[in-house]
Design a protein around this motif. Sequence first.
Motif, short mmCIF file in Angstrom:
data_model
loop_
_atom_site.label_atom_id
_atom_site.label_comp_id
_atom_site.label_asym_id
_atom_site.label_seq_id
_atom_site.Cartn_x
_atom_site.Cartn_y
_atom_site.Cartn_z
N MET A 1 17.95 -6.05 1.58
CA MET A 1 17.61 -4.66 1.90
C MET A 1 16.16 -4.58 2.37
O MET A 1 15.26 -5.18 1.78
CB MET A 1 17.81 -3.78 0.68
N LYS A 2 15.93 -3.87 3.45
CA LYS A 2 14.59 -3.77 3.99
C LYS A 2 13.71 -2.86 3.13
O LYS A 2 14.19 -1.91 2.53
CB LYS A 2 14.64 -3.21 5.43
N LYS A 3 12.43 -3.20 3.08
CA LYS A 3 11.47 -2.37 2.36
C LYS A 3 11.06 -1.20 3.26
O LYS A 3 10.83 -1.37 4.45
CB LYS A 3 10.24 -3.19 1.99
N LEU A 4 10.98 -0.02 2.67
CA LEU A 4 10.60 1.18 3.43
C LEU A 4 9.23 1.66 3.00
O LEU A 4 8.95 1.83 1.82
CB LEU A 4 11.63 2.29 3.18
N ILE A 5 8.35 1.87 3.99
CA ILE A 5 7.01 2.39 3.73
C ILE A 5 7.04 3.90 3.96
O ILE A 5 7.33 4.36 5.06
CB ILE A 5 5.96 1.74 4.65
N SER A 6 6.73 4.68 2.93
CA SER A 6 6.75 6.13 3.03
C SER A 6 5.33 6.68 3.17
O SER A 6 4.34 5.95 3.07
CB SER A 6 7.40 6.73 1.78
N ALA A 7 5.23 7.98 3.37
CA ALA A 7 3.92 8.64 3.49
C ALA A 7 3.10 8.44 2.21
O ALA A 7 1.89 8.22 2.26
CB ALA A 7 4.11 10.12 3.78
N GLU A 8 3.75 8.50 1.06
CA GLU A 8 3.05 8.32 -0.21
C GLU A 8 2.51 6.90 -0.34
O GLU A 8 1.41 6.68 -0.88
CB GLU A 8 3.97 8.63 -1.39
N ASP A 9 3.26 5.91 0.17
CA ASP A 9 2.78 4.53 0.14
C ASP A 9 1.49 4.40 0.95
O ASP A 9 0.57 3.68 0.55
CB ASP A 9 3.85 3.59 0.73
N VAL A 10 1.43 5.11 2.08
CA VAL A 10 0.24 5.06 2.92
C VAL A 10 -0.95 5.67 2.18
O VAL A 10 -2.06 5.14 2.21
CB VAL A 10 0.47 5.80 4.25
N ARG A 11 -0.72 6.79 1.51
CA ARG A 11 -1.81 7.44 0.76
C ARG A 11 -2.35 6.52 -0.33
O ARG A 11 -3.56 6.44 -0.56
CB ARG A 11 -1.33 8.76 0.15
N GLN A 12 -1.45 5.81 -1.01
CA GLN A 12 -1.87 4.90 -2.06
C GLN A 12 -2.62 3.71 -1.48
O GLN A 12 -3.61 3.23 -2.04
CB GLN A 12 -0.65 4.40 -2.86
N SER A 13 -2.17 3.23 -0.32
CA SER A 13 -2.82 2.09 0.33
C SER A 13 -4.24 2.43 0.74
O SER A 13 -5.13 1.58 0.70
CB SER A 13 -2.01 1.66 1.55
N LYS A 14 -4.47 3.68 1.14
CA LYS A 14 -5.79 4.13 1.59
C LYS A 14 -6.83 3.92 0.50
O LYS A 14 -8.01 3.68 0.79
CB LYS A 14 -5.71 5.60 2.00
N LYS A 15 -6.42 3.95 -0.76
CA LYS A 15 -7.36 3.81 -1.86
C LYS A 15 -7.93 2.40 -1.93
O LYS A 15 -9.03 2.19 -2.45
CB LYS A 15 -6.67 4.15 -3.18
N ASN A 16 -7.20 1.42 -1.42
CA ASN A 16 -7.61 0.02 -1.55
C ASN A 16 -7.93 -0.66 -0.22
O ASN A 16 -8.74 -1.58 -0.18
CB ASN A 16 -6.49 -0.78 -2.24
N ASN A 17 -7.30 -0.20 0.85
CA ASN A 17 -7.47 -0.87 2.13
C ASN A 17 -7.18 0.12 3.24
O ASN A 17 -6.51 1.13 3.01
CB ASN A 17 -6.52 -2.07 2.23
N ASN A 18 -7.63 -0.18 4.43
CA ASN A 18 -7.38 0.69 5.57
C ASN A 18 -6.38 0.10 6.54
O ASN A 18 -6.27 0.52 7.68
CB ASN A 18 -8.69 1.00 6.31
#
Length: 234
Positions: A1-18
């Motif tokens: 099953m493919k991993k899905l990146i959601s809007a919330e995942d992006v917001r969380q990623s912003k905290k650690n990396n760009n």
Amino acid sequence: MKKLISAEDVRQSKKNNNVIYIDSNTLITPGAKDVASELGVEIRYCKAKEKADEKAEVKKEIQDISSSNIERMVKERLQGATVPDGLVSQIVKEVMKAVTASNPAPPQIVKECDPSGIRLVRGGSVTMERFETADTTDKIGIREVLNIKECPNLATGFMEFDHSSLDWTLGYDELDYIVEGNMDITVNGKTYHGHAGDVFFIPMNTSITFGTPDYCKFFFTAYPANWQELSNKK
């Protein structure tokens, strides 16, 4: 099953990396792309996610295209130099203009809205955005027509495929009305051929392959609208 990146995942990623790196087993939703653009988070595709993550540490400083970070980098490069007033601001403006030009926002969808909640969406105003996959040769477009505030129970929009296919596992129930062309759905080794005017129903948790031997455009509705949020809580 493919991993899905959601809007919330992006917001969380912003905290650690760009930067978010994805590979052939990862898909990113249009909503997540919008949030990434808003927050200055870059999406990069790679064959080996682990190698890309190693490079991220080295390139982290130059991968943020936000105006504040551009200004900081320009000042660092010009440190100690005598520069005319306003030069830094002008450089930042020109860089951001170039970034915006290379990633233009899609035209606004024309809607008529009633206080009762009724919405009339003018189909002729709907232009597609690229649906990003790991295969850059894919020609898949998508555009959601109503956001979750306008239509809290259903996700709605158009998709189009041009000689392309997509493996997908649905985290929601979906109805697809074929507007133009021919659409194939393969499940458990069997392919069903739909044509303009036909409707597909695909139940939640079904793993399928969307595709077309030529071209298709279809309108979709999916329930529940917040399926991404619910999936992240599992």
